[in-house]
Design an enzyme around this catalytic site. Structure first.
Site, PDB file in Angstrom:
ATOM      1  N   CYS A   1      18.857  -8.040 -59.935  1.00  0.00           N
ATOM      2  CA  CYS A   1      19.687  -6.923 -60.403  1.00  0.00           C
ATOM      3  C   CYS A   1      20.958  -6.835 -59.555  1.00  0.00           C
ATOM      4  CB  CYS A   1      18.892  -5.632 -60.303  1.00  0.00           C
ATOM      5  SG  CYS A   1      19.757  -4.176 -60.972  1.00  0.00           S
TER       6      CYS A   1
ATOM      7  N   ASP B   1      22.002  -4.233 -58.280  1.00  0.00           N
ATOM      8  CA  ASP B   1      21.776  -3.151 -57.311  1.00  0.00           C
ATOM      9  C   ASP B   1      22.063  -3.620 -55.874  1.00  0.00           C
ATOM     10  OD1 ASP B   1      19.744  -0.394 -57.384  1.00  0.00           O
ATOM     11  OD2 ASP B   1      20.193  -1.375 -55.471  1.00  0.00           O
TER      12      ASP B   1
ATOM     13  N   ARG C   1      20.995  -2.814 -53.134  1.00  0.00           N
ATOM     14  CA  ARG C   1      19.892  -2.837 -52.164  1.00  0.00           C
ATOM     15  C   ARG C   1      18.994  -4.064 -52.281  1.00  0.00           C
ATOM     16  NH1 ARG C   1      17.772   2.786 -54.395  1.00  0.00           N
ATOM     17  NH2 ARG C   1      18.300   1.596 -56.267  1.00  0.00           N
TER      18      ARG C   1
ATOM     19  N   HIS D   1      13.090  -4.722 -59.250  1.00  0.00           N
ATOM     20  CA  HIS D   1      12.982  -3.824 -58.085  1.00  0.00           C
ATOM     21  C   HIS D   1      12.703  -2.374 -58.487  1.00  0.00           C
ATOM     22  CE1 HIS D   1      16.950  -1.694 -58.390  1.00  0.00           C
ATOM     23  NE2 HIS D   1      17.187  -2.711 -59.187  1.00  0.00           N
TER      24      HIS D   1
ATOM     25  N   CYS E   1      15.298   1.205 -60.307  1.00  0.00           N
ATOM     26  CA  CYS E   1      16.331   0.457 -61.037  1.00  0.00           C
ATOM     27  C   CYS E   1      17.046   1.392 -62.031  1.00  0.00           C
ATOM     28  CB  CYS E   1      15.718  -0.725 -61.780  1.00  0.00           C
ATOM     29  SG  CYS E   1      16.969  -1.744 -62.606  1.00  0.00           S
TER      30      CYS E   1
HETATM   31 ZN   LIG Z   1      18.301  -2.528 -60.930  1.00  0.00          ZN
END
Ligand SMILES: [Zn+2]
Length: 211
Positions: free
Chosen positions: A42, A44, A46, A103, A106
Site C-alpha cells: 500500500c 501508506d 507506515r 496492513h 488501511c
Molecule cells: Zn493501506
C-alpha cells in the site's frame, strides 16, 4: 524544517552514510538491477517494504498503490500501471517471488467498507480503484455480518490480500510461472500496533505470525 527540507536533509544524510559504508554501491547499481522479489504494498507511509524488510537498494522490486491491489488481467488497451509493473517483473526481471503485503488501518479498505457516497463523490479515483476489492467486501460481509465495522475492516484487509493473490493468477505469464515452479506467490499482513507480520497459509486459509 518543512517536510520537503526534511526530505532533502534525509537524502544528504543517506548519501554520505551509504558512500561511507559501501563506496562501490551506486557504481554497481548503475550497471543494472537483478531483484528476485517483487513486493506489492500500500502507499501508506507506515508500511514501506524496504524499511520493514531491512532491504538494500536493488533488492526489492516494489509496487505501491492504494490498498495493495492487483487488478484482474484486462487486455483492453487502457492504462494499467500495476499490470505493467507485474509484466516487467515477471518477463524482464524474472523475479522468483511476488509478495502482496497488506496492513492494518488501511484507509483504502476503510473507504471500501464504509461505502459512504459523499466520500466516494469527492474521491472518484479511489472509489473506482477500490472496486477491484469488491469480492473481499462481499466475503467480509458474508463471514462477519454481525461484527462491528472496525472488526469487519480488519477482516477485509486480509481478504483484500487474498483477492490480489487470486488476481495475480489471471495474468498468463504469472500463472505459467507458478505452474512450472519458477515463481512463488506470498501474502503478508502487517499489524502496525504490534509490529507483527502475518503470512497467509493457503492450506488453512489463515494468517499466521512470522517469528
Ligand atoms: Zn493501506
Amino acid at each position: 524544517m518543512s517536510a520537503y527540507e526534511k526530505f532533502v536533509t534525509g537524502f544528504l544524510d543517506y548519501q554520505s552514510k551509504a558512500a561511507h559504508a559501501d563506496p562501490e554501491l551506486f557504481a554497481r547499481l548503475a550497471v543494472g538491477q537483478t531483484p528476485k522479489c517483487m513486493v506489492i504494498a500500500c502507499c501508506d507511509s507506515r508500511v514501506d517494504p524496504a524499511i520493514l524488510a531491512n532491504a538494500a537498494p536493488g533488492e526489492l522490486f516494489i509496487l505501491r498503490n492504494v490498498a495493495n491491489l492487483v487488478p484482474p488481467c484486462e487486455p483492453d488497451g487502457l492504462y494499467h500501471g500495476t499490470s505493467a509493473a507485474l509484466e516487467f517483473a515477471v518477463n524482464a526481471l524474472r523475479v522468483e517471488y511476488i509478495v502482496v503485503m497488506g496492513h492494518a488501518s488501511c484507509g483504502g479498505v476503510r473507504a471500501l467498507m464504509t461505502n459512504d457516497p459523499d466520500i466516494a463523490e469527492v474521491n472518484p479515483f479511489i472509489n473506482r480503484w477500490m472496486r477491484i476489492a469488491e469480492p473481499a467486501r462481499l466475503r467480509t460481509i458474508e463471514i462477519a455480518a454481525e461484527q462491528s465495522l472496525e472488526h469487519q475492516i480488519c477482516i477485509c484487509e486480509r481478504e483484500v490480500i487474498k483477492v490480489s493473490l487470486l488476481n495475480l493468477l489471471s495474468f498468463p505469464c504469472i500463472a505459467h510461472g507458478v505452474k512450472i515452479g519458477r515463481l512463488r506467490l506470498r501474502g503478508l499482513y502487517f499489524d502496525i500496533a504490534s509490529a507483527t507480520l502475518f503470512q497467509y497459509q493457503e492450506n488453512t486459509d489463515r494468517f499466521e505470525p512470522l517469528r
